[in-house]
Design a protein around this motif. Structure first.
Motif, PDB file in Angstrom:
ATOM      1  N   SER A 138       0.843  -1.194   0.000  1.00 16.76           N
ATOM      2  CA  SER A 138       0.000   0.000   0.000  1.00 16.76           C
ATOM      3  C   SER A 138       0.881   1.248   0.000  1.00 16.76           C
ATOM      4  N   ARG A 139       0.280   2.374  -0.325  1.00 20.86           N
ATOM      5  CA  ARG A 139       1.004   3.647  -0.290  1.00 20.86           C
ATOM      6  C   ARG A 139       1.488   3.948   1.122  1.00 20.86           C
ATOM      7  N   ARG A 140       0.690   3.567   2.116  1.00 18.60           N
ATOM      8  CA  ARG A 140       1.070   3.816   3.510  1.00 18.60           C
ATOM      9  C   ARG A 140       2.316   3.003   3.878  1.00 18.60           C
ATOM     10  N   ILE A 141       2.382   1.749   3.428  1.00 15.05           N
ATOM     11  CA  ILE A 141       3.564   0.931   3.706  1.00 15.05           C
ATOM     12  C   ILE A 141       4.789   1.542   3.039  1.00 15.05           C
ATOM     13  N   GLU A 142       4.627   2.040   1.817  1.00 12.60           N
ATOM     14  CA  GLU A 142       5.746   2.697   1.136  1.00 12.60           C
ATOM     15  C   GLU A 142       6.229   3.907   1.928  1.00 12.60           C
ATOM     16  N   GLN A 143       5.291   4.684   2.466  1.00  6.13           N
ATOM     17  CA  GLN A 143       5.665   5.872   3.240  1.00  6.13           C
ATOM     18  C   GLN A 143       6.389   5.487   4.525  1.00  6.13           C
ATOM     19  N   LEU A 144       5.885   4.468   5.197  1.00  3.09           N
ATOM     20  CA  LEU A 144       6.473   4.066   6.477  1.00  3.09           C
ATOM     21  C   LEU A 144       7.874   3.479   6.285  1.00  3.09           C
ATOM     22  N   THR A 145       8.070   2.678   5.232  1.00  3.29           N
ATOM     23  CA  THR A 145       9.397   2.092   5.006  1.00  3.29           C
ATOM     24  C   THR A 145      10.371   3.122   4.445  1.00  3.29           C
ATOM     25  N   ALA A 146       9.844   4.211   3.888  1.00  5.90           N
ATOM     26  CA  ALA A 146      10.720   5.305   3.465  1.00  5.90           C
ATOM     27  C   ALA A 146      11.122   6.170   4.653  1.00  5.90           C
ATOM     28  N   ALA A 147      10.255   6.249   5.659  1.00  8.23           N
ATOM     29  CA  ALA A 147      10.526   7.099   6.816  1.00  8.23           C
ATOM     30  C   ALA A 147      11.521   6.463   7.784  1.00  8.23           C
ATOM     31  N   VAL A 148      11.517   5.146   7.879  1.00  2.37           N
ATOM     32  CA  VAL A 148      12.404   4.425   8.797  1.00  2.37           C
ATOM     33  C   VAL A 148      13.205   3.406   7.996  1.00  2.37           C
ATOM     34  N   PRO A 149      14.535   3.369   8.142  1.00  2.00           N
ATOM     35  CA  PRO A 149      15.334   2.375   7.407  1.00  2.00           C
ATOM     36  C   PRO A 149      14.756   0.970   7.592  1.00  2.00           C
ATOM     37  N   THR A 150      14.573   0.256   6.479  1.00  2.00           N
ATOM     38  CA  THR A 150      13.911  -1.052   6.527  1.00  2.00           C
ATOM     39  C   THR A 150      14.665  -2.069   5.687  1.00  2.00           C
ATOM     40  N   VAL A 151      14.825  -3.264   6.241  1.00  2.00           N
ATOM     41  CA  VAL A 151      15.413  -4.389   5.509  1.00  2.00           C
ATOM     42  C   VAL A 151      14.397  -5.527   5.511  1.00  2.00           C
ATOM     43  N   ALA A 152      14.095  -6.068   4.332  1.00  2.00           N
ATOM     44  CA  ALA A 152      13.170  -7.188   4.206  1.00  2.00           C
ATOM     45  C   ALA A 152      13.957  -8.487   4.093  1.00  2.00           C
ATOM     46  N   VAL A 153      13.445  -9.541   4.714  1.00  2.00           N
ATOM     47  CA  VAL A 153      14.136 -10.838   4.671  1.00  2.00           C
ATOM     48  C   VAL A 153      13.280 -11.919   4.026  1.00  2.00           C
ATOM     49  N   ASP A 154      12.214 -11.534   3.369  1.00  2.00           N
ATOM     50  CA  ASP A 154      11.374 -12.505   2.668  1.00  2.00           C
ATOM     51  C   ASP A 154      11.308 -12.234   1.176  1.00  2.00           C
ATOM     52  N   GLY A 155      12.258 -11.480   0.660  1.00  2.00           N
ATOM     53  CA  GLY A 155      12.331 -11.271  -0.782  1.00  2.00           C
ATOM     54  C   GLY A 155      11.413 -10.201  -1.321  1.00  2.00           C
ATOM     55  N   SER A 156      10.555  -9.633  -0.463  1.00  2.00           N
ATOM     56  CA  SER A 156       9.650  -8.577  -0.903  1.00  2.00           C
ATOM     57  C   SER A 156      10.246  -7.228  -0.576  1.00  2.00           C
ATOM     58  N   ARG A 157       9.793  -6.201  -1.273  1.00  2.00           N
ATOM     59  CA  ARG A 157      10.383  -4.898  -1.001  1.00  2.00           C
ATOM     60  C   ARG A 157       9.466  -3.774  -1.438  1.00  2.00           C
ATOM     61  N   THR A 158       9.755  -2.594  -0.919  1.00  2.00           N
ATOM     62  CA  THR A 158       9.213  -1.344  -1.431  1.00  2.00           C
ATOM     63  C   THR A 158      10.396  -0.611  -2.050  1.00  2.00           C
ATOM     64  N   PRO A 159      10.161   0.531  -2.745  1.00  2.00           N
ATOM     65  CA  PRO A 159      11.287   1.229  -3.380  1.00  2.00           C
ATOM     66  C   PRO A 159      12.412   1.598  -2.412  1.00  2.00           C
ATOM     67  N   ALA A 160      12.100   1.813  -1.138  1.00  2.00           N
ATOM     68  CA  ALA A 160      13.119   2.238  -0.178  1.00  2.00           C
ATOM     69  C   ALA A 160      13.675   1.090   0.660  1.00  2.00           C
ATOM     70  N   THR A 161      13.212  -0.138   0.421  1.00  2.00           N
ATOM     71  CA  THR A 161      13.572  -1.262   1.274  1.00  2.00           C
ATOM     72  C   THR A 161      14.763  -2.039   0.723  1.00  2.00           C
ATOM     73  N   ASP A 162      15.703  -2.348   1.606  1.00  2.00           N
ATOM     74  CA  ASP A 162      16.806  -3.229   1.240  1.00  2.00           C
ATOM     75  C   ASP A 162      16.357  -4.684   1.422  1.00  2.00           C
ATOM     76  N   ILE A 163      17.076  -5.627   0.805  1.00  2.00           N
ATOM     77  CA  ILE A 163      16.691  -7.032   0.875  1.00  2.00           C
ATOM     78  C   ILE A 163      17.884  -7.882   1.281  1.00  2.00           C
ATOM     79  N   VAL A 164      17.652  -8.757   2.254  1.00  2.00           N
ATOM     80  CA  VAL A 164      18.584  -9.841   2.570  1.00  2.00           C
ATOM     81  C   VAL A 164      17.741 -11.112   2.538  1.00  2.00           C
ATOM     82  N   ALA A 165      17.973 -11.993   1.576  1.00  2.00           N
ATOM     83  CA  ALA A 165      17.076 -13.129   1.385  1.00  2.00           C
ATOM     84  C   ALA A 165      17.843 -14.373   0.968  1.00  2.00           C
ATOM     85  N   VAL A 166      17.304 -15.529   1.335  1.00  2.00           N
ATOM     86  CA  VAL A 166      17.827 -16.809   0.874  1.00  2.00           C
ATOM     87  C   VAL A 166      17.314 -17.045  -0.546  1.00  2.00           C
ATOM     88  N   ASP A 167      18.149 -17.623  -1.391  1.00  2.00           N
ATOM     89  CA  ASP A 167      17.745 -17.983  -2.750  1.00  2.00           C
ATOM     90  C   ASP A 167      16.819 -19.189  -2.661  1.00  2.00           C
TER      91      ASP A 167
END
Length: 340
Positions: A138-167
């Motif tokens: 959602s747009r709200r999730i994009e705003q929240l992950t842009a406001a606070v540094p975020t790393v995703a570990v399930d392969g999903s992301r928003t434009p501002a989210t970094d990813i650490v994931a298993v292949d």
């Protein structure tokens, strides 16, 4: 400004309105981001004081500029993989001198994920490890992950989210190729829930490995990560004479598959070989011990925390996605196909 009896407590949007800034700026100011100007930070602090918005916590964070806390968003579940990943994050955060605050979500619905992110933002966490797959962003999730540094570990992301994931596709290929190398003509698959990115990636890897080997692709059976769903799938597989090898998308479902096969008189691995994913602690004590594809939960937690702290220190740094390779652990639940 005193809060009226029965009125809702002031929120971040109220602070933003009084300070004359955006909610994103309030979040960054409360997180102590260095790119917030002193004058703006002062306006936010004044609004916090005026409204009584988490007065003590927010003011303490603003005065020090640090909360030394990392947030984790995870699903409400008892499945081992979710718990093991959270433990890995907590261990790495503790070693780095940070506390961890966990916000659980009852579902993968965007509104539920938004609520978990907002709860962490209200605690002024310095960064967030997002340990749930984002099916819809959602747009709200994009705003929240842009406001606070975020790393995703399930392969999903928003434009501002970094990813650490298993292949995860690679995990499936390891399992399938192991079974094909043992002489099995094809490999059946018990998949996880389709809305999970991990499950979808494992299904794609299973199919791709069979296609690459020129093997037929059997119908896929659906599970929900639980041993019970694996058991139900095993009752179907055990009644199909041509089944000799099964790749199961999680160890816990594999336990259910093996029990069902045993009840039907199908021996593992003499009649049917079984491979799982995760390498949870119980996998080595299954009967027979389970061949599985190990996920390095501790390493995932350490990498997620390291990437998150890099973004806390350098908010403008571009995302640097990392893909972690899984490893096959061969035990006694797999064997050459009979007659090979």
């Amino acid at each position: 400004m005193k809060q009226r009896e029965g009125a809702r407590p002031p929120g971040m949007a109220d602070v933003a309105r009084v300070a004359g800034v955006s909610a994103q700026t309030v979040s960054r100011a409360l997180a102590g981001h260095p790119n917030v100007q002193d004058a703006t930070r002062a306006k936010v602090l004044a609004a916090v004081e005026q409204l009584g918005y988490r007065k003590n916590t927010a003011a303490g964070t603003l005065s020090s500029g640090r909360s030394r806390t990392i947030g984790v968003v995870t699903l409400q579940t008892g499945f081992f993989a979710r718990t093991a990943l959270t433990v890995g994050v907590e261990r790495a955060a503790r070693d780095a001198g940070y506390a961890v605050s966990t916000a659980t979500t009852a579902s993968l619905d965007p509104a539920s994920v938004e609520d978990a992110l907002l709860r962490l933002a209200d605690q002024q966490v310095e960064g967030v490890v997002l340990a749930v797959p984002l099916i819809r962003v959602s747009r709200r999730i994009e705003q929240l992950t842009a406001a606070v540094p975020t790393v995703a570990v399930d392969g999903s992301r928003t434009p501002a989210t970094d990813i650490v994931a298993v292949d995860q596709s690679g995990a499936a290929r390891l399992a399938v190729n192991h079974l094909l190398d043992l002489g099995h003509a094809t490999v059946w698959h018990v998949a996880g829930p389709g809305e999970w990115l991990d499950a979808a990636s494992r299904s794609r890897g299973w199919r791709a490995a069979l296609d690459a080997a020129g093997a037929s692709v059997p119908p896929e059976l659906a599970g929900d990560w639980s041993p019970d769903s694996g058991y139900r799938a095993g009752l179907i597989l055990g009644r199909i004479p041509e089944v000799t090898a099964v790749f199961v998308a999680s160890d816990e479902m594999a336990f259910g598959v093996i029990r069902a096969l045993r009840e039907l008189g199908r021996r593992v691995p003499e009649d049917i070989s079984v491979v799982g994913v995760d390498d949870i602690a119980l996998a080595a004590y299954c009967s027979p011990p389970l061949t599985t594809v190990a996920q390095p939960f501790d390493r995932m937690g350490a990498l997620a925390v390291a990437h998150l702290l890099r973004h806390v220190a350098e908010p403008a740094a571009p995302p640097a996605p990392v893909s972690v390779e899984p490893a096959l652990v061969v035990r006694s639940s797999t064997a050459p196909v009979r007659g090979s």
